[in-house]
Enzyme design. Structure first.
Site, PDB file in Angstrom:
ATOM      1  N   GLU A 289      58.907  78.426  79.592  1.00 53.92           N
ATOM      2  CA  GLU A 289      58.957  78.225  78.133  1.00 53.92           C
ATOM      3  C   GLU A 289      59.830  77.000  77.914  1.00 53.92           C
ATOM      4  OE1 GLU A 289      57.413  80.011  75.806  1.00 53.92           O
ATOM      5  OE2 GLU A 289      56.711  81.701  77.012  1.00 53.92           O
TER       6      GLU A 289
ATOM      7  N   CYS B 277      63.746  75.720  69.947  1.00 54.82           N
ATOM      8  CA  CYS B 277      62.589  75.048  70.553  1.00 54.82           C
ATOM      9  C   CYS B 277      61.482  74.868  69.519  1.00 54.82           C
ATOM     10  CB  CYS B 277      62.103  75.837  71.755  1.00 54.82           C
ATOM     11  SG  CYS B 277      61.790  77.572  71.381  1.00 54.82           S
TER      12      CYS B 277
HETATM   13  P1  NAD Z   1      68.212  73.128  80.520  1.00 54.05           P
HETATM   14  O1  NAD Z   1      66.863  72.874  81.081  1.00 54.05           O
HETATM   15  O2  NAD Z   1      69.239  72.083  80.659  1.00 54.05           O
HETATM   16  O3  NAD Z   1      68.857  74.445  81.201  1.00 54.05           O
HETATM   17  C1  NAD Z   1      68.213  75.700  81.150  1.00 54.05           C
HETATM   18  C2  NAD Z   1      68.751  76.571  82.272  1.00 54.05           C
HETATM   19  O4  NAD Z   1      68.376  76.026  83.534  1.00 54.05           O
HETATM   20  C3  NAD Z   1      70.274  76.697  82.298  1.00 54.05           C
HETATM   21  O5  NAD Z   1      70.618  78.031  82.589  1.00 54.05           O
HETATM   22  C4  NAD Z   1      70.665  75.779  83.450  1.00 54.05           C
HETATM   23  O6  NAD Z   1      71.877  76.113  84.079  1.00 54.05           O
HETATM   24  C5  NAD Z   1      69.504  76.003  84.400  1.00 54.05           C
HETATM   25  N1  NAD Z   1      69.312  74.944  85.394  1.00 54.05           N
HETATM   26  C6  NAD Z   1      69.697  73.642  85.326  1.00 54.05           C
HETATM   27  N2  NAD Z   1      69.281  72.985  86.441  1.00 54.05           N
HETATM   28  C7  NAD Z   1      68.619  73.887  87.196  1.00 54.05           C
HETATM   29  C8  NAD Z   1      67.951  73.809  88.459  1.00 54.05           C
HETATM   30  N3  NAD Z   1      67.878  72.659  89.128  1.00 54.05           N
HETATM   31  N4  NAD Z   1      67.382  74.922  88.936  1.00 54.05           N
HETATM   32  C9  NAD Z   1      67.424  76.092  88.253  1.00 54.05           C
HETATM   33  N5  NAD Z   1      68.040  76.230  87.057  1.00 54.05           N
HETATM   34  C10 NAD Z   1      68.636  75.134  86.540  1.00 54.05           C
HETATM   35  O7  NAD Z   1      67.991  73.552  79.005  1.00 54.05           O
HETATM   36  P2  NAD Z   1      69.104  73.806  77.890  1.00 54.05           P
HETATM   37  O8  NAD Z   1      69.721  72.503  77.546  1.00 54.05           O
HETATM   38  O9  NAD Z   1      69.962  74.935  78.309  1.00 54.05           O
HETATM   39  O10 NAD Z   1      68.196  74.340  76.664  1.00 54.05           O
HETATM   40  C11 NAD Z   1      67.563  73.502  75.752  1.00 54.05           C
HETATM   41  C12 NAD Z   1      66.091  73.366  76.097  1.00 54.05           C
HETATM   42  O11 NAD Z   1      65.471  74.644  76.141  1.00 54.05           O
HETATM   43  C13 NAD Z   1      65.334  72.588  75.042  1.00 54.05           C
HETATM   44  O12 NAD Z   1      64.434  71.713  75.677  1.00 54.05           O
HETATM   45  C14 NAD Z   1      64.559  73.666  74.302  1.00 54.05           C
HETATM   46  O13 NAD Z   1      63.409  73.243  73.653  1.00 54.05           O
HETATM   47  C15 NAD Z   1      64.257  74.606  75.415  1.00 54.05           C
HETATM   48  N6  NAD Z   1      63.934  75.925  74.867  1.00 54.05           N
HETATM   49  C16 NAD Z   1      62.650  76.383  74.951  1.00 54.05           C
HETATM   50  C17 NAD Z   1      62.308  77.612  74.397  1.00 54.05           C
HETATM   51  C18 NAD Z   1      60.903  78.164  74.449  1.00 54.05           C
HETATM   52  O14 NAD Z   1      60.728  79.350  74.193  1.00 54.05           O
HETATM   53  N7  NAD Z   1      59.882  77.361  74.738  1.00 54.05           N
HETATM   54  C19 NAD Z   1      63.298  78.361  73.753  1.00 54.05           C
HETATM   55  C20 NAD Z   1      64.585  77.843  73.676  1.00 54.05           C
HETATM   56  C21 NAD Z   1      64.896  76.633  74.253  1.00 54.05           C
END
Ligand code: NAD
Length: 521
Positions: free
Chosen positions: A254, A288
């Site tokens: 997502e 999002c």
């Molecule tokens: P992010 O991608 O930076 O991090 C998300 C998660 O991934 C965190 O827990 C982070 O620690 C982890 N992570 C980071 N690097 C990783 C790796 N190499 N391997 C595994 N895990 C790793 O996102 P964010 O800044 O926390 O959140 C914002 C983003 O989330 C925005 O793009 C937003 O649109 C998206 N989002 C999507 C939805 C949806 O339902 N489609 C909902 C909410 C947020």
């Protein structure tokens, strides 16, 4: 300190969220004040593997409890969340900087998820009886059963710390999987509290836990589990999918969005402007499915922009409490406020105008002013890339066709909205390229859990909510059960001319069309 538990007070080897490595500790900040809230320990990859192995050992018993048995425990979790709502919301506000009203969406959503999947699981993942399509299978009983992936790993972001972690854990647990969550390093505290309550206050089976850290911890979780539910940016989503490919672990992603709103000339402009203000600024635009870009048919443009600017200009921003409620809170991640600044600076430098807002707020805490930009176009980052902040860009369009062309001119396709006379708006909405679309409302699709929600294009793979939101945590097992039969089937050994002829005739009789062909004439 036990890994994954929170503590307060001074620590050595601390680092800020987003930079931590295994063995270190993470300072969790309160973005509303800039102060450190608590410090947590990072789990090493070995500790992650141990946690997964522990819950895996208990999963078979959990699965054997059946849908009702598991709902019994999940309903205790629902009761705990609602009974301890204030405690949960206080923690959430401390780690996100949200205003209370925005934080308050989370407990109700989670309780609804538990009730929804508790009531619907039997329909969505109960055993299915299938009628054979061919007389050749007349002797067979066909069944499909849905068996859970034994351990589901959930990696979640910071914008809705419980909705986006527990919200998926609930259907996974209800399906019979064990679950391990790695929350965002910026917002782990609320989840730590819930997991602690599951273990110590609820006394739930040991099939649900969390691990703490940044990318290393997330990667270790991908390696150890049987299914990964990831919510976050498309940048990280690609890394997670690549890592999961190494073990052929299935993923559901997502990801980000750049949701368009289309305002037709026959829309109720008050409703449309109020919806754009709330849909764009709620949770400081860190959703999002936030309204990020708006296309308005020419005859409605001036009125709509005036109403939107007035509504956004009225919003009260800051750290709120019960005696002084605010509408717009802080930005949770310092990285995100830098992205918002970059998008607005880029737009203003290219000729856009900020009718209200347009700056970072000076002083303690991470705040960005609620902002309405006009004179924007698709050459600007603010109309192309995910801003994820309290900023909307508004463009005047000739007609609905131009609005649709621009709305669909995006690498994202998460959700969107169309405002206008209902039937016309519905016709336009059906042509927007995204996973969920609202007519004369915003954001509400997330709470319509009866229907699936998932991203098109680079907004994701897979769905949450509805039947797919629980089925995805299951593997399909088809059972083909022989009800009667002799010592041999006609297709088995020995291969004789007579049996071959019989099979050839049957194949034609059943599959050919037209009497002559069927009879082999
Ligand atoms: P992010 O991608 O930076 O991090 C998300 C998660 O991934 C965190 O827990 C982070 O620690 C982890 N992570 C980071 N690097 C990783 C790796 N190499 N391997 C595994 N895990 C790793 O996102 P964010 O800044 O926390 O959140 C914002 C983003 O989330 C925005 O793009 C937003 O649109 C998206 N989002 C999507 C939805 C949806 O339902 N489609 C909902 C909410 C947020």
């Amino acid at each position: 300190m036990e890994s994954g538990t929170a503590e307060t007070g001074a620590q050595t080897n601390r680092t800020n969220a987003g930079e931590a490595a295994s063995g270190e500790r993470i300072d969790v900040r309160n973005p509303a004040t800039g102060e450190t809230s608590e410090t947590i320990a990072v789990d090493s990859p070995e500790a992650v593997a141990e946690t997964v192995a522990r819950v895996r050992a208990n999963q078979a018993e959990w699965e054997a409890m059946g849908i009702e048995g598991r709902y019994h425990w999940l309903s205790k979790l629902r009761d705990w969340i609602l009974d301890n709502q204030d405690r949960v919301l206080d923690t959430m506000q401390r780690e996100t900087g949200k205003v209370r009203a925005d934080a308050s969406n989370e407990p109700g959503y989670l309780a609804d998820m538990i009730n929804f999947y508790g009531a619907k699981a039997a329909k969505f993942i109960g055993e299915e009886s299938v009628r054979p399509h061919s007389p050749l299978l007349a002797s067979k009983k066909l069944r499909v059963q849905y068996r859970p992936h034994p351990v589901v790993g959930i990696i979640s972001p910071w914008n809705f710390p419980l909705i986006l972690s527990l919200g998926d854990a609930i259907p996974a647990l209800q399906a019979g999987a064990a679950v391990v969550i790695k929350p965002s390093e910026f917002t782990p505290l609320g989840l730590i509290e819930v997991v602690k309550a599951w273990k110590e206050e609820i006394g739930g089976p040991d099939v649900f836990d969390c691990v703490q850290g940044v990318g290393d911890t997330g990667g270790a979780l991908v390696d150890a589990v049987d299914f990964i539910q990831f919510t976050g940016s498309d940048r990280t989503g690609r890394k997670v999918m690549a890592r999961a490919a190494e073990t052929l672990t299935p993923v559901s992603l997502e990801l980000g969005g750049k949701d368009p709103m289309i305002v037709l000339s026959d829309a109720d402009l008050d409703r449309a402007a109020n919806a754009a203000a709330w849909g764009g600024m709620m949770n400081s635009g860190q959703i999002c499915i936030s309204v990020e870009r708006i296309y308005v048919e020419e005859p409605a443009y001036d009125d709509f922009v005036a109403k939107l600017t007035a509504e956004v200009g009225r919003l009260r921003q800051g750290a709120d409490d019960a005696s002084d409620p605010k509408e717009v809170g802080a930005m949770t991640s310092p990285n995100q406020i830098a992205i918002v600044e970059d998008h607005v600076t880029d737009a203003l430098a290219s000729g856009a105008r900020a009718l209200t807002g347009g700056r970072r707020v000076e002083g303690p805490g991470d705040y960005y002013e609620p902002t309405v930009l006009v004179d924007v176009d698709h050459s600007m980052k603010v109309m192309r890339d995910e801003t994820f902040g309290p900023v909307v860009g508004v463009m005047k369009v000739r007609d609905a066709e131009e609005a649709l062309r621009l709305a669909n001119d995006s690498r994202y396709g998460l959700s969107g909205s169309v405002f206008g006379e209902r039937e016309r708006a519905e016709r336009v909405a059906r042509r927007v390229e995204c996973g969920a679309i609202n007519v004369n409302d915003v954001l509400i699709n997330y709470f319509a859990s009866d229907v699936p929600m998932g991203g098109w294009k680079q907004s994701g793979i897979g769905y949450r909510h509805g039947a797919p939101g629980i089925k995805k945590f299951c593997r399909t097992e088809s059972l083909v059960i022989t009800r009667f039969g002799g010592k041999r089937e006609p297709t088995w050994y020995p291969y004789t001319k007579g049996r071959r002829r019989l099979v050839d005739r049957l194949v034609k009789l059943l599959n050919a069309r037209g009497l002559k062909r069927r009879l082999g004439l």
